[in-house]
Motif scaffolding. Structure first.
Motif, PDB file in Angstrom:
ATOM      1  N   ALA A 217       0.837  -1.210   0.000  1.00 33.23           N
ATOM      2  CA  ALA A 217       0.000   0.000   0.000  1.00 33.23           C
ATOM      3  C   ALA A 217       0.867   1.252   0.000  1.00 33.23           C
ATOM      4  O   ALA A 217       0.481   2.297  -0.533  1.00 33.23           O
ATOM      5  CB  ALA A 217      -0.916   0.003   1.227  1.00 33.23           C
ATOM      6  N   HIS A 218       2.063   1.154   0.569  1.00 38.10           N
ATOM      7  CA  HIS A 218       2.991   2.283   0.606  1.00 38.10           C
ATOM      8  C   HIS A 218       3.611   2.523  -0.775  1.00 38.10           C
ATOM      9  O   HIS A 218       3.690   3.654  -1.238  1.00 38.10           O
ATOM     10  CB  HIS A 218       4.093   1.986   1.629  1.00 38.10           C
ATOM     11  N   TYR A 219       4.048   1.432  -1.422  1.00 39.71           N
ATOM     12  CA  TYR A 219       4.836   1.598  -2.649  1.00 39.71           C
ATOM     13  C   TYR A 219       4.014   1.624  -3.933  1.00 39.71           C
ATOM     14  O   TYR A 219       4.321   2.376  -4.852  1.00 39.71           O
ATOM     15  CB  TYR A 219       5.878   0.471  -2.782  1.00 39.71           C
ATOM     16  N   LEU A 220       2.993   0.755  -4.031  1.00 35.32           N
ATOM     17  CA  LEU A 220       2.366   0.551  -5.340  1.00 35.32           C
ATOM     18  C   LEU A 220       1.702   1.808  -5.913  1.00 35.32           C
ATOM     19  O   LEU A 220       1.860   2.085  -7.107  1.00 35.32           O
ATOM     20  CB  LEU A 220       1.389  -0.631  -5.284  1.00 35.32           C
ATOM     21  N   PRO A 221       0.971   2.597  -5.104  1.00 39.52           N
ATOM     22  CA  PRO A 221       0.386   3.808  -5.687  1.00 39.52           C
ATOM     23  C   PRO A 221       1.449   4.713  -6.318  1.00 39.52           C
ATOM     24  O   PRO A 221       1.248   5.226  -7.423  1.00 39.52           O
ATOM     25  CB  PRO A 221      -0.300   4.474  -4.488  1.00 39.52           C
ATOM     26  N   ALA A 222       2.586   4.866  -5.660  1.00 42.20           N
ATOM     27  CA  ALA A 222       3.633   5.745  -6.202  1.00 42.20           C
ATOM     28  C   ALA A 222       4.287   5.125  -7.432  1.00 42.20           C
ATOM     29  O   ALA A 222       4.543   5.790  -8.433  1.00 42.20           O
ATOM     30  CB  ALA A 222       4.681   6.010  -5.122  1.00 42.20           C
ATOM     31  N   ILE A 223       4.527   3.815  -7.370  1.00 43.60           N
ATOM     32  CA  ILE A 223       5.231   3.142  -8.474  1.00 43.60           C
ATOM     33  C   ILE A 223       4.339   3.033  -9.704  1.00 43.60           C
ATOM     34  O   ILE A 223       4.777   3.243 -10.835  1.00 43.60           O
ATOM     35  CB  ILE A 223       5.678   1.735  -8.027  1.00 43.60           C
ATOM     36  N   ALA A 224       3.075   2.669  -9.487  1.00 47.37           N
ATOM     37  CA  ALA A 224       2.218   2.312 -10.624  1.00 47.37           C
ATOM     38  C   ALA A 224       1.142   3.349 -10.921  1.00 47.37           C
ATOM     39  O   ALA A 224       0.364   3.168 -11.860  1.00 47.37           O
ATOM     40  CB  ALA A 224       1.564   0.954 -10.356  1.00 47.37           C
ATOM     41  N   GLY A 225       1.104   4.429 -10.153  1.00 48.11           N
ATOM     42  CA  GLY A 225       0.106   5.463 -10.414  1.00 48.11           C
ATOM     43  C   GLY A 225      -1.327   4.995 -10.176  1.00 48.11           C
ATOM     44  O   GLY A 225      -2.249   5.424 -10.876  1.00 48.11           O
ATOM     45  N   VAL A 226      -1.514   4.097  -9.210  1.00 47.44           N
ATOM     46  CA  VAL A 226      -2.860   3.621  -8.889  1.00 47.44           C
ATOM     47  C   VAL A 226      -3.255   4.164  -7.509  1.00 47.44           C
ATOM     48  O   VAL A 226      -2.409   4.674  -6.781  1.00 47.44           O
ATOM     49  CB  VAL A 226      -2.912   2.066  -8.863  1.00 47.44           C
ATOM     50  N   ASP A 227      -4.526   4.028  -7.181  1.00 44.81           N
ATOM     51  CA  ASP A 227      -4.971   4.360  -5.832  1.00 44.81           C
ATOM     52  C   ASP A 227      -5.114   3.057  -5.053  1.00 44.81           C
ATOM     53  O   ASP A 227      -5.375   2.010  -5.651  1.00 44.81           O
ATOM     54  CB  ASP A 227      -6.314   5.086  -5.875  1.00 44.81           C
ATOM     55  N   GLY A 228      -4.943   3.124  -3.725  1.00 39.44           N
ATOM     56  CA  GLY A 228      -4.919   1.869  -2.981  1.00 39.44           C
ATOM     57  C   GLY A 228      -5.727   1.885  -1.706  1.00 39.44           C
ATOM     58  O   GLY A 228      -5.805   2.899  -1.000  1.00 39.44           O
ATOM     59  N   TRP A 229      -6.340   0.738  -1.405  1.00 38.36           N
ATOM     60  CA  TRP A 229      -6.957   0.479  -0.112  1.00 38.36           C
ATOM     61  C   TRP A 229      -6.097  -0.533   0.617  1.00 38.36           C
ATOM     62  O   TRP A 229      -5.589  -1.473   0.006  1.00 38.36           O
ATOM     63  CB  TRP A 229      -8.361  -0.110  -0.270  1.00 38.36           C
ATOM     64  N   PHE A 230      -5.963  -0.343   1.912  1.00 38.00           N
ATOM     65  CA  PHE A 230      -5.237  -1.309   2.741  1.00 38.00           C
ATOM     66  C   PHE A 230      -6.186  -1.841   3.801  1.00 38.00           C
ATOM     67  O   PHE A 230      -6.972  -1.075   4.382  1.00 38.00           O
ATOM     68  CB  PHE A 230      -4.050  -0.637   3.431  1.00 38.00           C
ATOM     69  N   GLY A 231      -6.115  -3.152   4.077  1.00 36.97           N
ATOM     70  CA  GLY A 231      -6.942  -3.681   5.149  1.00 36.97           C
ATOM     71  C   GLY A 231      -6.667  -5.144   5.400  1.00 36.97           C
ATOM     72  O   GLY A 231      -5.656  -5.692   4.951  1.00 36.97           O
ATOM     73  N   SER A 232      -7.581  -5.768   6.107  1.00 37.95           N
ATOM     74  CA  SER A 232      -7.378  -7.160   6.502  1.00 37.95           C
ATOM     75  C   SER A 232      -7.516  -8.081   5.290  1.00 37.95           C
ATOM     76  O   SER A 232      -8.115  -7.715   4.269  1.00 37.95           O
ATOM     77  CB  SER A 232      -8.416  -7.550   7.559  1.00 37.95           C
ATOM     78  N   LEU A 233      -7.001  -9.292   5.434  1.00 38.22           N
ATOM     79  CA  LEU A 233      -7.163 -10.302   4.379  1.00 38.22           C
ATOM     80  C   LEU A 233      -8.653 -10.519   4.105  1.00 38.22           C
ATOM     81  O   LEU A 233      -9.076 -10.625   2.947  1.00 38.22           O
ATOM     82  CB  LEU A 233      -6.489 -11.611   4.819  1.00 38.22           C
TER      83      LEU A 233
END
Ligand code: F3S
Length: 423
Positions: free
Chosen positions: A391-407
């Protein structure tokens, strides 16, 4: 720098030009760091493979050139001999079985396969995971390592009590050929003590909870060495794996201590080596919720990609993913990728977990991850993940928006196409 006779012999070229270059690199690197000597290592984990378009022309000249340039920083091409000590490959760019889903062209896949053969013949074990400690490379307490990959380094130092700094492609390339690495930083016992105190005042109950605590810890202590007080239940391997990966992402934490849990902290006092303790940094309900919110970069609740397995899933995590997916179907507009080391993918297959995940519409991926490969399903705009690191890296690397949460919330999003998670 003081060198032993054997190290002088290697530097002088008696063990061949590649080893001489490796020693020269280590001496220059060690002197820049202020190390007075080298230390023996029998455990190297680095990045040796060739799977990116940028090295295609280099690889066409042969993998001696790739290793010389990328792993020895040498302009001259030297013949690469067998590694001197056990060495393993960390994560790569392409999942050879699922490369089409990653959009990797077959030429790159062939290059990766050729590279694996070349490096494997020289004693580099093709584990192809950021979690070598999950698939057989389990260093013993006190062992000196030369490892790359921040999530693996923090696990090795903190949970296993082995000793390594965060190394690079070049230093691990040189360490594999010589069995040496500069003796500085976390190789020295006196540099491994805690110097920050986190007072955990809320229960930390699951993997997502440990990810949030890790993310908070990294933000607070940056590159310092925290001890966590107030942990009442013994965490699992995957909880500590997620904690460390998160702390090494929001900060640069390379070692932490949990009294009664991690090997160098039988007590809180021991974690600090008897030194006076600093004022505690409180992690309470307010901090937990604020950190969880900081990990969300999306607003649109319609998700199109669920990424699980950062760091790569353990077999227990694969089992849990299968349990949550059994008899259900991933939403038609959503891609679900579940990452695990290839060795565990085999166990997952034999245990029936992979069939369940596939029947639900998910994909079991190995060898790589979206953040490293920079390859996501086509057209992805909004992701959901159970990994604070991703969630920390992917939005910056891939230009996407992200949700973080439980499995559980991630699987719910995979099925419904909607993010319904919360702190
Ligand atoms: Fe591993 Fe990739 Fe996460 S290397 S730790 S799965 S960002």
């Amino acid at each position: 720098m003081q060198l032993t006779d054997y190290e002088k012999q290697m530097l002088g070229g008696e063990n061949g030009p590649a080893v001489a270059r490796a020693m020269d690199l280590l001496v220059r690197y060690g002197e820049a760091l202020g190390a007075e000597r080298l230390v023996e290592t029998r455990n190297v984990a680095g990045a040796f493979n060739a799977s990116t378009p940028s090295i295609r022309s280099m690889a066409e000249d042969g993998f001696d050139r790739v290793y010389s340039e990328l792993n020895l920083d040498s302009d001259d091409v030297v013949d690469i001999p067998h590694m001197a000590v056990p060495t393993c490959q960390l994560i790569t760019g392409i999942d050879i079985e699922n490369h089409a889903l990653q959009g990797a062209d077959p030429g790159l896949v062939d290059m990766q396969k050729d590279g694996e053969r070349f490096f494997g013949q020289r004693g580099i074990n093709m584990m192809c995971t950021c979690t070598p400690y999950q698939v057989g490379n389990v260093p013993v307490r006190g062992e000196h390592l030369a490892w790359m990959e921040s999530s693996a380094v923090i696990y090795a130092n903190s949970v296993l009590g082995a000793r390594t700094n965060v190394e690079g492609k070049e230093s691990t390339g040189a360490a594999g050929l010589t069995g040496r690495i500069p003796y500085w930083g976390l190789h020295l016992p006196e540099n491994r003590l805690a110097d920050r105190l986190i007072d955990v005042q809320v229960p930390v109950e699951d993997m997502a909870g440990w990810g949030v605590l890790g993310y908070f810890t990294g933000l607070q202590v940056e590159e310092a060495q925290p001890a966590l007080n107030g942990i009442s239940a013994t965490p699992t391997l995957w909880e500590l794996k997620h904690f460390g990966a998160a702390a090494a992402s929001s900060g640069g934490v390379e070692i932490y201590h949990i009294p009664g849990v991690t090997p160098e902290a039988p007590t809180l006092e021991a974690a600090f080596g008897g030194n006076p303790m600093p004022d505690p940094i409180v992690f309470g309900e307010r901090e937990r919720v604020a950190t969880w919110e900081r990990l969300q970069s999306a607003e649109d609740r319609s998700v199109d990609f669920i990424m699980l397995g950062c760091p790569h899933n353990s077999i227990e995590q694969m089992s849990r993913v299968a349990e949550l997916l059994e008899g259900r179907k991933v939403h038609a507009d959503v891609a679900l990728w579940v990452h695990t080391p290839r060795a565990l993918a085999e166990v997952s297959k034999r245990s029936g977990y992979t069939d369940i995940i596939r029947e639900a519409g998910g994909v079991v991926m190995s060898d790589t991850c979206p953040a490293i490969s920079r390859r996501l399903p086509k057209g992805v705009r909004v992701i959901a993940t159970d990994s604070a690191k991703q969630a920390h890296y992917l939005p910056a690397i891939a230009g996407v928006d992200g949700w973080f949460g439980s499995l559980e919330h991630c699987i719910d999003a995979a099925i419904t196409g909607k993010w319904r998670g919360g702190p």
